[in-house]
Design a protein around this motif. Structure first.
Motif, PDB file in Angstrom:
ATOM      1  N   HIS A  11      30.039 -56.798  76.422  1.00 25.79           N
ATOM      2  CA  HIS A  11      30.370 -56.471  77.815  1.00 25.79           C
ATOM      3  C   HIS A  11      30.167 -54.962  77.892  1.00 25.79           C
ATOM      4  O   HIS A  11      31.038 -54.213  77.447  1.00 25.79           O
ATOM      5  CB  HIS A  11      31.824 -56.792  78.148  1.00 25.79           C
ATOM      6  N   VAL A  14      31.356 -52.818  74.921  1.00 30.40           N
ATOM      7  CA  VAL A  14      32.324 -53.588  74.127  1.00 30.40           C
ATOM      8  C   VAL A  14      31.646 -54.798  73.512  1.00 30.40           C
ATOM      9  O   VAL A  14      31.057 -55.618  74.223  1.00 30.40           O
ATOM     10  CB  VAL A  14      33.489 -54.086  75.021  1.00 30.40           C
ATOM     11  N   ALA A  35      43.816 -65.349  69.617  1.00 31.67           N
ATOM     12  CA  ALA A  35      44.728 -64.577  70.473  1.00 31.67           C
ATOM     13  C   ALA A  35      43.985 -64.054  71.703  1.00 31.67           C
ATOM     14  O   ALA A  35      42.754 -64.165  71.807  1.00 31.67           O
ATOM     15  CB  ALA A  35      45.315 -63.415  69.678  1.00 31.67           C
ATOM     16  N   ALA A  38      40.281 -62.400  71.913  1.00 31.58           N
ATOM     17  CA  ALA A  38      39.516 -62.778  70.715  1.00 31.58           C
ATOM     18  C   ALA A  38      38.050 -63.075  71.026  1.00 31.58           C
ATOM     19  O   ALA A  38      37.204 -63.056  70.151  1.00 31.58           O
ATOM     20  CB  ALA A  38      40.156 -63.986  70.053  1.00 31.58           C
ATOM     21  N   GLY A  39      37.776 -63.378  72.294  1.00 34.12           N
ATOM     22  CA  GLY A  39      36.384 -63.648  72.676  1.00 34.12           C
ATOM     23  C   GLY A  39      36.144 -65.084  73.120  1.00 34.12           C
ATOM     24  O   GLY A  39      34.991 -65.499  73.312  1.00 34.12           O
ATOM     25  N   LYS A  40      37.204 -65.837  73.320  1.00 30.84           N
ATOM     26  CA  LYS A  40      37.073 -67.268  73.642  1.00 30.84           C
ATOM     27  C   LYS A  40      36.396 -67.480  75.005  1.00 30.84           C
ATOM     28  O   LYS A  40      35.475 -68.286  75.145  1.00 30.84           O
ATOM     29  CB  LYS A  40      38.462 -67.948  73.647  1.00 30.84           C
ATOM     30  N   THR A  41      36.885 -66.748  76.005  1.00 30.58           N
ATOM     31  CA  THR A  41      36.304 -66.880  77.344  1.00 30.58           C
ATOM     32  C   THR A  41      34.845 -66.424  77.336  1.00 30.58           C
ATOM     33  O   THR A  41      33.974 -67.061  77.943  1.00 30.58           O
ATOM     34  CB  THR A  41      37.122 -66.047  78.357  1.00 30.58           C
ATOM     35  N   THR A  42      34.588 -65.355  76.622  1.00 28.21           N
ATOM     36  CA  THR A  42      33.215 -64.847  76.524  1.00 28.21           C
ATOM     37  C   THR A  42      32.296 -65.922  75.942  1.00 28.21           C
ATOM     38  O   THR A  42      31.175 -66.123  76.425  1.00 28.21           O
ATOM     39  CB  THR A  42      33.186 -63.573  75.652  1.00 28.21           C
ATOM     40  N   GLU A  83      39.060 -70.432  83.489  1.00 29.17           N
ATOM     41  CA  GLU A  83      40.489 -70.136  83.379  1.00 29.17           C
ATOM     42  C   GLU A  83      41.098 -70.110  84.784  1.00 29.17           C
ATOM     43  O   GLU A  83      40.506 -69.549  85.707  1.00 29.17           O
ATOM     44  CB  GLU A  83      40.649 -68.770  82.700  1.00 29.17           C
ATOM     45  N   GLN A 193      44.840 -70.605  73.963  1.00 26.86           N
ATOM     46  CA  GLN A 193      45.736 -69.761  73.172  1.00 26.86           C
ATOM     47  C   GLN A 193      46.858 -70.627  72.620  1.00 26.86           C
ATOM     48  O   GLN A 193      47.467 -70.297  71.610  1.00 26.86           O
ATOM     49  CB  GLN A 193      46.346 -68.690  74.079  1.00 26.86           C
TER      50      GLN A 193
HETATM   51  P1  ATP Z   1      41.876 -64.298  76.995  1.00 23.80           P
HETATM   52  O1  ATP Z   1      42.658 -65.391  76.410  1.00 23.80           O
HETATM   53  O2  ATP Z   1      42.700 -63.121  77.377  1.00 23.80           O
HETATM   54  O3  ATP Z   1      40.920 -64.715  78.077  1.00 23.80           O
HETATM   55  P2  ATP Z   1      39.659 -64.261  75.225  1.00 23.80           P
HETATM   56  O4  ATP Z   1      39.813 -64.659  73.818  1.00 23.80           O
HETATM   57  O5  ATP Z   1      39.123 -65.252  76.159  1.00 23.80           O
HETATM   58  O6  ATP Z   1      41.029 -63.736  75.779  1.00 23.80           O
HETATM   59  P3  ATP Z   1      37.618 -62.533  76.216  1.00 23.80           P
HETATM   60  O7  ATP Z   1      38.130 -62.600  77.613  1.00 23.80           O
HETATM   61  O8  ATP Z   1      36.390 -63.254  75.883  1.00 23.80           O
HETATM   62  O9  ATP Z   1      38.753 -62.977  75.220  1.00 23.80           O
HETATM   63  O10 ATP Z   1      37.449 -60.998  75.847  1.00 23.80           O
HETATM   64  C1  ATP Z   1      36.899 -60.539  74.606  1.00 23.80           C
HETATM   65  C2  ATP Z   1      36.815 -59.030  74.608  1.00 23.80           C
HETATM   66  O11 ATP Z   1      35.874 -58.605  75.598  1.00 23.80           O
HETATM   67  C3  ATP Z   1      38.110 -58.319  74.959  1.00 23.80           C
HETATM   68  O12 ATP Z   1      38.167 -57.138  74.181  1.00 23.80           O
HETATM   69  C4  ATP Z   1      37.967 -57.999  76.405  1.00 23.80           C
HETATM   70  O13 ATP Z   1      38.731 -56.865  76.747  1.00 23.80           O
HETATM   71  C5  ATP Z   1      36.491 -57.731  76.537  1.00 23.80           C
HETATM   72  N1  ATP Z   1      35.982 -58.088  77.882  1.00 23.80           N
HETATM   73  C6  ATP Z   1      36.013 -59.313  78.448  1.00 23.80           C
HETATM   74  N2  ATP Z   1      35.411 -59.298  79.661  1.00 23.80           N
HETATM   75  C7  ATP Z   1      35.002 -58.027  79.863  1.00 23.80           C
HETATM   76  C8  ATP Z   1      34.304 -57.356  80.925  1.00 23.80           C
HETATM   77  N3  ATP Z   1      33.912 -58.022  82.003  1.00 23.80           N
HETATM   78  N4  ATP Z   1      34.059 -56.034  80.776  1.00 23.80           N
HETATM   79  C9  ATP Z   1      34.442 -55.374  79.653  1.00 23.80           C
HETATM   80  N5  ATP Z   1      35.083 -55.951  78.634  1.00 23.80           N
HETATM   81  C10 ATP Z   1      35.370 -57.243  78.716  1.00 23.80           C
END
Ligand code: ATP
Length: 236
Positions: A11, A14, A35, A38-42, A83, A193
């Motif tokens: 991102h 990042v 947690a 962690a990157g799950k949504t990504t 989500e 989570q």
């Molecule tokens: P959550 O349960 O909070 O959704 P997650 O495991 O799904 O967490 P992600 O949302 O994939 O995690 O985020 C992974 C990393 O990427 C985190 O460090 C987050 O801050 C960063 N991140 C996610 N989306 C963006 C964005 N649009 N711009 C910048 N950084 C982002």
């Protein structure tokens, strides 16, 4: 059926995923745990074509999906429930459901999908003409999943369906996923989570920690792994 190979996603500056490889078997319920952040949504958004990866390859149903636009990926049979569900509160329950089948041309097909969805989630049936904004949290999540199923996908990607729901409601939703898989052979990728409830229905789980794959095992072994529970799953 879904194969992710050496996936790296940024991102901006990042790095949200680093060199993640995993495989989801056809007809399985696969949990992706980890947690916050962690990157799950990504991972889910990249599979759906909402984010382009920096590197790596995503294949599903024997087709290379890497870099394809999101609508093409949806048409290939992958439904993504984001989500919070992403239902539109001003539209009625029926209108929200219809949105999930817009691209299906066959009217009878759409009617059959609606019938199947209401059978799966009976609380939605008497509320079809109510604005989605009037639903409880659990009903909204049912609507979101129902909308995903309206397109008759082969694979359902679910992002934190338990978020904000009471344990009993979460358990109901997990039970529906289990029934769905049993009845239709649908493949489910469940990002959570809430490791305990995800692993209660999953066959297999992957654990992400700060963008890297830290564990892959069958659900029972993950639940029993004390070190993993302490470090990544918040199970004790
Ligand atoms: P959550 O349960 O909070 O959704 P997650 O495991 O799904 O967490 P992600 O949302 O994939 O995690 O985020 C992974 C990393 O990427 C985190 O460090 C987050 O801050 C960063 N991140 C996610 N989306 C963006 C964005 N649009 N711009 C910048 N950084 C982002």
């Amino acid at each position: 059926m879904l194969e992710i190979e050496a996936l790296t996603v940024h991102h901006g500056l990042v790095r949200a995923l680093s060199d993640v490889s995993l495989r989801v078997e056809e007809g399985s319920i696969t949990a992706v745990l980890g947690a916050n952040g962690a990157g799950k949504t990504t991972l889910l958004r990249t599979v759906s074509g909402l984010i382009r990866p920096t590197a790596g390859r995503i294949t599903a149903f024997g087709q290379d999906l890497t870099g394809l636009p999101a609508d093409r990926i949806a048409r290939s049979g992958i439904a993504h429930v984001p989500e919070g569900g992403g239902v539109i509160p001003e539209l009625t329950v029926a209108e929200n459901l219809r949105l999930g089948a817009l691209w299906r041309a066959d009217r009878e097909d759409r009617a059959a999908a609606l019938g199947a969805t209401l059978e799966l989630f009976p609380p939605l049936a008497p509320r079809l003409d109510k604005p989605a904004g009037t639903l409880s949290g659990g009903e909204r999540q049912m609507l979101a999943i129902g909308r995903g199923l309206m397109g008759r996908p082969r694979m359902l990607l679910l992002d934190e369906p338990s978020l904000g729901l009471a344990p009993l409601v979460t358990a109901k939703i997990m039970a529906v996923l289990r029934d769905l898989r049993a009845d239709t052979g649908l493949t489910v990728v469940l990002v959570e989570q809430n490791a305990r409830s995800a692993l209660s229905v999953a066959d297999h789980g992957f654990v992400l920690g700060l963008g890297e794959l830290v564990a892959s095992n069958d659900a029972a072994s993950l639940l029993a792994d004390e070190q993993l529970s302490d470090a990544y799953l918040g199970l004790r």
